[in-house]
Design a protein around this motif. Structure first.
Motif, PDB file in Angstrom:
ATOM      1  N   LEU A 169       1.493   8.837   0.011  1.00 33.94           N
ATOM      2  CA  LEU A 169       0.348   8.336   0.770  1.00 33.94           C
ATOM      3  C   LEU A 169       0.027   6.950   0.232  1.00 33.94           C
ATOM      4  O   LEU A 169      -0.042   6.747  -0.977  1.00 33.94           O
ATOM      5  N   ARG A 170      -0.141   6.003   1.141  1.00 40.35           N
ATOM      6  CA  ARG A 170      -0.425   4.635   0.709  1.00 40.35           C
ATOM      7  C   ARG A 170      -1.743   4.169   1.310  1.00 40.35           C
ATOM      8  O   ARG A 170      -2.014   4.406   2.479  1.00 40.35           O
ATOM      9  N   THR A 171      -2.543   3.547   0.482  1.00 38.66           N
ATOM     10  CA  THR A 171      -3.783   2.945   0.954  1.00 38.66           C
ATOM     11  C   THR A 171      -3.683   1.440   0.791  1.00 38.66           C
ATOM     12  O   THR A 171      -3.457   0.947  -0.318  1.00 38.66           O
ATOM     13  N   TRP A 183      -4.689   3.822   5.777  1.00 41.00           N
ATOM     14  CA  TRP A 183      -3.966   4.894   5.092  1.00 41.00           C
ATOM     15  C   TRP A 183      -2.705   5.208   5.856  1.00 41.00           C
ATOM     16  O   TRP A 183      -2.730   5.382   7.080  1.00 41.00           O
ATOM     17  N   ARG A 184      -1.607   5.260   5.129  1.00 45.59           N
ATOM     18  CA  ARG A 184      -0.331   5.559   5.765  1.00 45.59           C
ATOM     19  C   ARG A 184       0.348   6.683   5.013  1.00 45.59           C
ATOM     20  O   ARG A 184       0.486   6.638   3.786  1.00 45.59           O
ATOM     21  N   GLU A 186       3.665   8.074   3.952  1.00 47.59           N
ATOM     22  CA  GLU A 186       5.040   7.580   3.843  1.00 47.59           C
ATOM     23  C   GLU A 186       5.952   8.800   3.813  1.00 47.59           C
ATOM     24  O   GLU A 186       6.163   9.418   2.771  1.00 47.59           O
TER      25      GLU A 186
END
Lengths: 198, 296
Positions: A169-171, A183-184, A186
Motif C-alpha cells: 500500500l502506498r500513500t 492511496w494506491r 500496489e
C-alpha cells in the motif's frame, strides 16, 4: 545526459560488486578450499538490478539478526523524465526478512544462512521532485508498506541473486498540501536484487 | 489542507499504515451514475466528484483506457477523488465501446459528456470555461482527439446536451500513453473498422496529430519510455507539431515505464499506469493549476 547517468551508475555498481568480491575473496580465501564454508555470512550488500537499467541506483544492506531473521536498510536514487520535464527521486527503506528454511540448492554454507525462500515486510519513504526548465513544478512524498515472497540464490561463491514478488500500500502526499493524499494498492511489486554476502 | 509539514508526514504514515486509509484526508462530494445521454443507458454515465463548497471550481473530464473495447469509469475513481479533495471537480465517464462505439461514436460520446458538464455547471459547481480532460491509453487518444478536433463535423454529437452544435474543446488536455497517430500503427483495426489499407481516410481523421493547428488547448503528454504498445515517439512528434504551430505542449517521459508497469522509487516494478505515478501526479497538478487553475 540520461545515458551518461546510466553508464556512470552501472560502472559504480559493478565496481562496488567487484571490490566487495575481492575483499571477500581475500578475507575468506580459505573458504574456497573446499565445501562447505564453515561460517555462514551474516551480511549482504545488494543492488536492485531493475533500477540500474532505469537510470537509478538502489543499494540494500542485509544483516542477520537471529537464525531466521535479517534486517537492513536500503537507499536509492532514480532519474526519470528527460524530455521536457526532469524527475529526481530518492528513497530510503527498511526491510525485515524471515528466512523460511535457511538453505538453497547452490550454496555451500554450513548450516542455516540468509539464503533460500523468505517472506519479508518493508517500509519505504520516498521523495519525487519534478522540474521543467530549471523551475520546480512540485514535490511529492511517499510512504509505502509491503510484504513479499522472495528467494535468494547463491550463484557463484558468495554472489547472490534475489528475485521477489509482493504487494503493498502506498500513500503519496504533497508536503506543501497542494495535492490531497493518494492511496494506491500496489498489487504487483517485482524486484530483482544481486549482490554479495560477507 | 492547512496542516503543518510534520503533521502531514505523521498523517501520511498513520493513514498509510492502515487499510482504513481512504477514510483519511479531506472530504468530497460524489454524484454517482449521472447520465449524460439517456439514450444509451449505462454506457453513457459518469461519476462526478467535487470539493465541498459552492465553487465554481475548475473541472477535469476523466476518460478511461481499455483499447476502446474494455475498461470502465472506476479506473479513474481514486484519481478523481484525489482531484476532488484537491479543489477540482472530476467526472469519470463511461463511453460506448466497440463494436457499438467504433470511431467516431466514442468521440461523440466524450464531447457529449463535456457539453453536459458545461450545461450543468451550476448544478455541479463547475466553472464551464475551465474544464480540462485527462485520459490514458484509449482514453488518452480520446482526450487528444477532442482537444485537437472537436470541431471536425463527424465528431459533433447529436445528444441533447450538445444541442446538435459543435462542442468547444476542453481547456487543457492530459494525454497518457495516447495513440496520437494511427498511420502505420496496427493496434486499432477493430476500432477503426478495418486496416489502414482499407480505410486510409479514417486512419488520418482519427489521428490527433493530423489535426494540429494554431489555437489548440495546452497539452501535457505522459508516456513510458519502455511502452511497447504506444511508443513515446508519438507524443514527441505531436508535441513538436504543436509547438511548431505555436501551441503549448510538453512531454513527461517516465524512465523505464511501460504501458501498465512502471518502476517505483525502490527500483522495483509495480503494476501501475504511467499517468498515476508520483512524478506524473506532480507534473499533472502543476499543469492543471497553470492552465485551468484551482480554488478561486
Amino acid at each position: 545526459m540520461k545515458r551518461r547517468f546510466v553508464i556512470v551508475a552501472s560502472g559504480l555498481a559493478l565496481s562496488l560488486l567487484l571490490s566487495l568480491s575481492l575483499v571477500v575473496h581475500d578475507v575468506r580465501a580459505a573458504d574456497s578450499a573446499g565445501p562447505p564454508v564453515a561460517t555462514p555470512p551474516r551480511n549482504a550488500l545488494s543492488l536492485q538490478l531493475i533500477s540500474i537499467v532505469n537510470s537509478g541506483v538502489n543499494v540494500q544492506y542485509d544483516r542477520l539478526m537471529a537464525p531466521n531473521f535479517s534486517f537492513g536498510p536500503s537507499l536509492g536514487f532514480r532519474k526519470s523524465g528527460g524530455a521536457d520535464i526532469d524527475v529526481l527521486e530518492s528513497n530510503f527503506g527498511i526491510e525485515s526478512r524471515y528466512w523460511l528454511i535457511g538453505r538453497e540448492p547452490f550454496s555451500r554454507f554450513d548450516g542455516r544462512a540468509m539464503v533460500g525462500p523468505y517472506v519479508s515486510a518493508r517500509i519505504d519513504f520516498g521523495i519525487t521532485r519534478d522540474t521543467q526548465n530549471g523551475h520546480v513544478l512540485g514535490t511529492q512524498m511517499s510512504v509505502a508498506e509491503g510484504v513479499a515472497l522472495g528467494m535468494r540464490f547463491v550463484i557463484v561463491r558468495r554472489f547472490e541473486v534475489t528475485p521477489s514478488a509482493g504487494f503493498g500500500l502506498r500513500t503519496d502526499f504533497d508536503p506543501r498540501g497542494r495535492l490531497a493524499p493518494f492511496w494506491r494498492g500496489e498489487l504487483g511489486r517485482f524486484a530483482l536484487l544481486a549482490g554479495v554476502m560477507f | 489542507m492547512g496542516r503543518s509539514f510534520s503533521a502531514r508526514v505523521a498523517l501520511a504514515i498513520a493513514c498509510s499504515a492502515t487499510l482504513l486509509a481512504p477514510a483519511c484526508g479531506d472530504s468530497y462530494v460524489e454524484h454517482a451514475k449521472v447520465s449524460y445521454d439517456p439514450r444509451f443507458g449505462d454506457s453513457t454515465i459518469m461519476d462526478i466528484y467535487g470539493p465541498t463548497g459552492d465553487g465554481p471550481f475548475p473541472a477535469v473530464l476523466m476518460i478511461h483506457g481499455g483499447s476502446w473495447s474494455g475498461g470502465n469509469r472506476t479506473e479513474y475513481s481514486d484519481p478523481a477523488k484525489r482531484l476532488a479533495r484537491s479543489g477540482y471537480v472530476a467526472a469519470s465517464i463511461e463511453y460506448r465501446l466497440t463494436p457499438a462505439g467504433k470511431y467516431p461514436v466514442d468521440v461523440q460520446d466524450c464531447l457529449c459528456a463535456l457539453a453536459f458538464l458545461r450545461l450543468h455547471a451550476s448544478e455541479y459547481h463547475v466553472d464551464p470555461a475551465r474544464v480540462a480532460a485527462w485520459g490514458y491509453s484509449a482514453g488518452g487518444h480520446l482526450v487528444s482527439i477532442i482537444g485537437a478536433a472537436a470541431d471536425e463535423p463527424t465528431h459533433t454529437p447529436d445528444c441533447p446536451a450538445a444541442g446538435g452544435a459543435p462542442v468547444a474543446p476542453p481547456a487543457a488536455v492530459i494525454a497518457g500513453a495516447a495513440p496520437e497517430d494511427f498511420r502505420g500503427w496496427d493496434w486499432a483495426s477493430d476500432y477503426l473498422g478495418g486496416h489502414e489499407s482499407e480505410r486510409p481516410e479514417i486512419y488520418v481523421r482519427a489521428s490527433p496529430i493530423t489535426h494540429v493547428r494554431p489555437g489548440m488547448p495546452p497539452f501535457l503528454f505522459i508516456n513510458g519510455d519502455a511502452d511497447l504498445i504506444v511508443p513515446p515517439d508519438m507524443a514527441r512528434r505531436m508535441r513538436d507539431a504543436m509547438v511548431a504551430s505555436g501551441n503549448d505542449a510538453s512531454v513527461l517521459v517516465i524512465t523505464g515505464g511501460g504501458h501498465l508497469v512502471n518502476t517505483n522509487k525502490t527500483g522495483a516494478w509495480d503494476v501501475e499506469l504511467a499517468d498515476l505515478t508520483p512524478e506524473a501526479w506532480v507534473a499533472a497538478i502543476a499543469f492543471l493549476d497553470r492552465t485551468v487553475g484551482r480554488r478561486p
